[in-house]
Design a protein around this motif. Sequence first.
Motif, short mmCIF file in Angstrom:
data_model
loop_
_atom_site.label_atom_id
_atom_site.label_comp_id
_atom_site.label_asym_id
_atom_site.label_seq_id
_atom_site.Cartn_x
_atom_site.Cartn_y
_atom_site.Cartn_z
N THR A 1 0.90 -1.32 0.10
CA THR A 1 -0.01 -0.03 0.09
C THR A 1 0.98 1.33 0.02
N GLY A 2 2.29 1.16 0.29
CA GLY A 2 3.02 2.26 0.03
C GLY A 2 3.26 2.79 1.60
N GLU A 3 3.01 2.12 2.69
CA GLU A 3 2.99 2.54 3.99
C GLU A 3 4.27 1.87 4.42
N ASP A 4 5.37 2.67 5.36
CA ASP A 4 6.41 2.07 6.37
C ASP A 4 5.95 1.19 6.81
N VAL A 5 6.93 0.03 6.89
CA VAL A 5 6.83 -1.13 7.73
C VAL A 5 8.08 -1.00 8.82
N GLU A 6 7.86 -0.59 9.76
CA GLU A 6 9.16 -0.27 10.92
C GLU A 6 9.89 -1.48 11.09
N GLU A 7 8.92 -2.62 11.07
CA GLU A 7 9.66 -4.09 11.46
C GLU A 7 10.89 -4.45 10.51
N THR A 8 10.81 -3.60 9.21
CA THR A 8 11.76 -4.13 8.31
C THR A 8 13.13 -3.45 8.83
N GLY A 9 13.22 -2.70 9.77
CA GLY A 9 14.59 -2.08 10.12
C GLY A 9 15.11 -0.91 9.08
N LEU A 10 14.29 -0.49 8.22
CA LEU A 10 14.70 0.45 7.28
C LEU A 10 14.04 1.90 7.43
N VAL A 11 13.29 2.07 8.32
CA VAL A 11 12.54 3.27 8.70
C VAL A 11 13.24 4.10 10.00
N TRP A 12 12.40 4.21 10.91
CA TRP A 12 12.95 5.09 12.21
C TRP A 12 13.99 4.43 12.92
N SER A 13 14.02 2.97 12.95
CA SER A 13 15.16 2.51 13.83
C SER A 13 16.50 2.84 12.96
N ASP A 14 16.40 3.01 11.79
CA ASP A 14 17.62 3.50 10.89
C ASP A 14 17.71 4.87 10.69
N GLY A 15 16.85 5.68 11.25
CA GLY A 15 16.90 6.88 11.10
C GLY A 15 16.37 7.34 9.51
N ASP A 16 15.78 6.66 8.82
CA ASP A 16 15.26 6.83 7.40
C ASP A 16 16.46 7.18 6.47
N ALA A 17 17.70 6.65 6.81
CA ALA A 17 19.17 6.85 6.20
C ALA A 17 18.84 6.78 4.74
N ASP A 18 19.68 7.66 4.14
CA ASP A 18 19.86 7.55 2.76
C ASP A 18 20.83 6.60 2.44
N HIS B 1 14.80 -10.86 5.95
CA HIS B 1 14.21 -10.56 7.16
C HIS B 1 13.19 -9.43 6.46
N VAL B 2 13.59 -8.48 5.79
CA VAL B 2 12.69 -7.73 5.10
C VAL B 2 11.37 -7.99 4.52
N LEU B 3 11.62 -8.96 3.72
CA LEU B 3 10.53 -10.11 2.87
C LEU B 3 9.32 -10.31 3.89
N LEU B 4 9.73 -10.99 5.08
CA LEU B 4 8.93 -11.38 6.00
C LEU B 4 8.36 -10.41 6.84
N ALA B 5 9.01 -9.23 7.12
CA ALA B 5 8.43 -8.24 7.72
C ALA B 5 7.13 -7.42 6.85
N LEU B 6 7.50 -7.30 5.74
CA LEU B 6 6.54 -6.77 4.93
C LEU B 6 5.20 -7.69 4.72
N LYS B 7 5.60 -9.05 4.62
CA LYS B 7 4.39 -9.77 4.45
C LYS B 7 3.54 -9.89 5.66
N ARG B 8 4.16 -9.76 6.82
CA ARG B 8 3.68 -10.02 7.85
C ARG B 8 2.65 -8.89 8.29
N ALA B 9 3.10 -7.56 8.16
CA ALA B 9 2.43 -6.45 8.11
C ALA B 9 1.49 -6.33 7.03
N GLU B 10 1.33 -6.75 5.81
CA GLU B 10 0.32 -6.86 4.92
C GLU B 10 -0.77 -7.85 5.17
N TYR B 11 -0.20 -9.00 5.83
CA TYR B 11 -1.09 -10.05 6.50
C TYR B 11 -2.10 -9.52 7.61
#
Length: 462
Positions: A72-89, A433-443
């Motif tokens: 849906t385009g929503e951030d999934v924090e559990e991927t470790g790529l959003v706020w826990s990563d500082g949304d780093a470039d 890890h990222v794939l599972l985090a995304l699919k669990r969030a979508e589920y």
Amino acid sequence: MADALSTRPAQAADIAEAEAFLADHPEIGAFDLVLIDINGIARGKIIRREELLPLFRGGRHLPGSILGLDVTGEDVEETGLVWSDGDADRRAWPIAGSLVPLPWTSPPRGEVRLSLFELDGSPMAADPRHALAAQQALLQAEGRQPVAAFELEFYLLDRETANGRPQPLRMPLTGERLDGIHVYSVDELDRLEPFVDAVYRAAEAQALPVQTLISEYAPGQFELTLRHREDALRAADDLIMLKRLLRALAVRHGMKACFMAKPFAGRAGSGMHAHASLTGRDGANLFADRNGELAPALHHAITGLLETMTESMLVFAPHLNSWRRFAAQSYAPTAPSWGVNNRAVAVRVPAGSPEGRHLEQRAAGVDANPYLVGAVVLAGIRRGLAAQRDPGAPATAYASAADDALPADWRSAIEAAAGSAFLKEALGERLHHVLLALKRAEYRRFAADITALELQLYGEIV
């Protein structure tokens, strides 16, 4: 901090490619930058002409969270790529050979596809394209070169829905709405002429090896084949580009290209069959027949795919809708089976010349990410070649599903993938890890929704 030039990855396109393209296309004033995420969705931005050479010289910063978005385009924090990563470039670099015109745009634009890297120049492990590149490199190190191609099944739909449901398209030349099954109908293709002509012209402009168009097993369902590449990465790139081409041209012809695995209940689903073989150091096909029989290497590769199919189904069927495609006595496999010239199995050896023998993995839906599918297929082939086990007797008819042969549904596939050491190795630990985090969030999102059917059945009855 190191500068862009000192950390430029070897995989990045050379600036000469951009210079030549700009010289050949003075009419193009803007470019789509396209990065493919884990769901196979194109993400990116549009840049002006004068920004293209700086992109090729030094890359372009993009947030790593772009690979942590759900469908849906929503951030999934559990991927470790959003706020826990500082949304780093990270730094995105253009893919060699990916700079092409978009001939359907006005004013004219071009496109360049990107791959994401860490700031030190190492591959960003959550970028799905790197997973396929890694598996191809492992085979190449063993003296084996993957040869691959994808088939694309899809629906063309009317842009107007009926009671919220999709409708087959109206044919451009006649205005009639398709009804009934006209599989392999050449008359149906003829009535689609303006769109077909635009597809082939655009594919030629983009050097896409598009070949045969087929009317498939449902109203408005079609298949396009792509010529094989002696490079699995390029084959997956072709599929990504073709989907974008079809979607864009369908809009411009008053239609909608649909890449859902199963848009209609009771009609055929759409697959993304992956064809693969291997050549050796001498360029000979390792899967070519030996003394009139299938080659041992082909048998071993098939075994590897069958033995890893259960734990790989989340890659082949990544969405809730994906699981509606699998049904008994359909063209979507329901068991880890194989056969020769048999479309009812999961891994098929197509009829053809003994010298050109290859396998076809038929489990993936058209909604799957071809980079992930390619990575898992190549990893399964590698495992089979290493183990050298026989796949058993081929199925000669429909192969019935054995108990617990495959995950029963999307949730079961998520859990099978979570416990899979093979999938973690095939994709890399971080991408797994990222794939599972995304699919669990979508589920969780789908599980929490109250559907119209639930309200209809239970609202005033129970």
